[in-house]
Scaffold this motif. Structure first.
Motif, short mmCIF file in Angstrom:
data_model
loop_
_atom_site.label_atom_id
_atom_site.label_comp_id
_atom_site.label_asym_id
_atom_site.label_seq_id
_atom_site.Cartn_x
_atom_site.Cartn_y
_atom_site.Cartn_z
N TRP A 1 -8.69 3.11 -0.49
CA TRP A 1 -9.31 1.76 0.53
C TRP A 1 -9.79 2.34 1.71
CZ3 TRP A 1 -6.99 -2.08 -1.15
CH2 TRP A 1 -5.32 -2.61 -2.03
N MET B 1 0.87 -1.21 -0.38
CA MET B 1 0.04 0.24 0.08
C MET B 1 0.60 1.31 0.20
SD MET B 1 -2.99 0.49 2.47
CE MET B 1 -4.01 2.99 2.95
N ILE B 2 0.93 2.31 -0.72
CA ILE B 2 1.15 3.45 -0.92
C ILE B 2 0.78 4.31 0.14
CG2 ILE B 2 1.59 5.22 -2.63
CD1 ILE B 2 2.99 2.92 -3.51
N THR B 3 1.48 4.82 0.55
CA THR B 3 1.36 6.13 1.63
C THR B 3 0.12 7.00 1.60
OG1 THR B 3 3.28 5.85 2.80
CG2 THR B 3 1.52 8.05 3.90
N PRO B 4 -1.52 6.86 2.06
CA PRO B 4 -1.87 7.97 0.57
C PRO B 4 -1.90 8.99 1.14
CG PRO B 4 -3.07 6.07 2.26
CD PRO B 4 -1.53 5.54 3.04
N SER C 1 -10.45 -2.52 -1.21
CA SER C 1 -10.32 -1.98 -2.08
C SER C 1 -11.87 -1.23 -2.07
CB SER C 1 -10.71 -2.76 -3.51
OG SER C 1 -10.76 -1.35 -4.58
N SER D 1 -5.99 5.87 -9.55
CA SER D 1 -5.19 5.54 -8.11
C SER D 1 -6.38 4.52 -7.30
CB SER D 1 -4.03 6.43 -7.29
OG SER D 1 -5.32 6.96 -6.99
N LYS D 2 -5.39 3.25 -6.67
CA LYS D 2 -6.14 2.96 -5.61
C LYS D 2 -7.14 3.22 -4.79
CE LYS D 2 -3.64 -1.41 -6.32
NZ LYS D 2 -2.37 -2.02 -6.39
N GLU E 1 -4.34 7.17 -2.93
CA GLU E 1 -2.97 7.84 -3.04
C GLU E 1 -2.86 8.41 -4.22
OE1 GLU E 1 -2.12 4.12 -5.02
OE2 GLU E 1 -2.24 2.87 -2.86
N THR E 2 -3.68 9.68 -4.14
CA THR E 2 -3.63 11.14 -5.14
C THR E 2 -4.17 12.08 -4.68
OG1 THR E 2 -5.09 10.52 -6.97
CG2 THR E 2 -2.29 9.32 -6.90
#
Length: 87
Positions: free
Chosen positions: A38, A6-9, A47, A35-36, A68-69
């Motif tokens: 969560w 998991m990318i840091t939100p 998701s 982007s994802k 994420e973005t």
């Protein structure tokens, strides 16, 4: 990139989904994100683009959406006002 990483939100929003039909609407809105995104409840993360994923959480309580973005957050945040929990 592995699906489990998991990318840091960059942005979070707390929402309350009172009905199953609302879970469908939220998942549809999240599917518009590139982007994802969560959905997090307690120790569980799924998701937010998945209706089944959202329904697997305890949606009788507040769920946190993690973006994420910043772009995705800005594109859908105003559409989430119906479910947003303000602190």
């Amino acid at each position: 990139m592995s699906e489990n990483i998991m990318i840091t939100p960059v942005k979070y929003i707390d929402i309350y989904i009172p009905k199953q039909s609302d879970a469908l609407e939220v998942a549809y809105l999240m599917s518009q994100c590139r982007s994802k995104v969560w959905a997090i409840r307690g120790e569980y993360r799924v998701s937010a683009k998945s209706v089944l994923g959202l329904m697997s959480l305890d949606i009788s309580e507040v769920v946190t959406l993690a973006f994420e973005t910043l772009e995705d957050y800005e594109n859908v945040a105003r559409k989430l006002v119906t479910w947003e929990v303000r602190k």
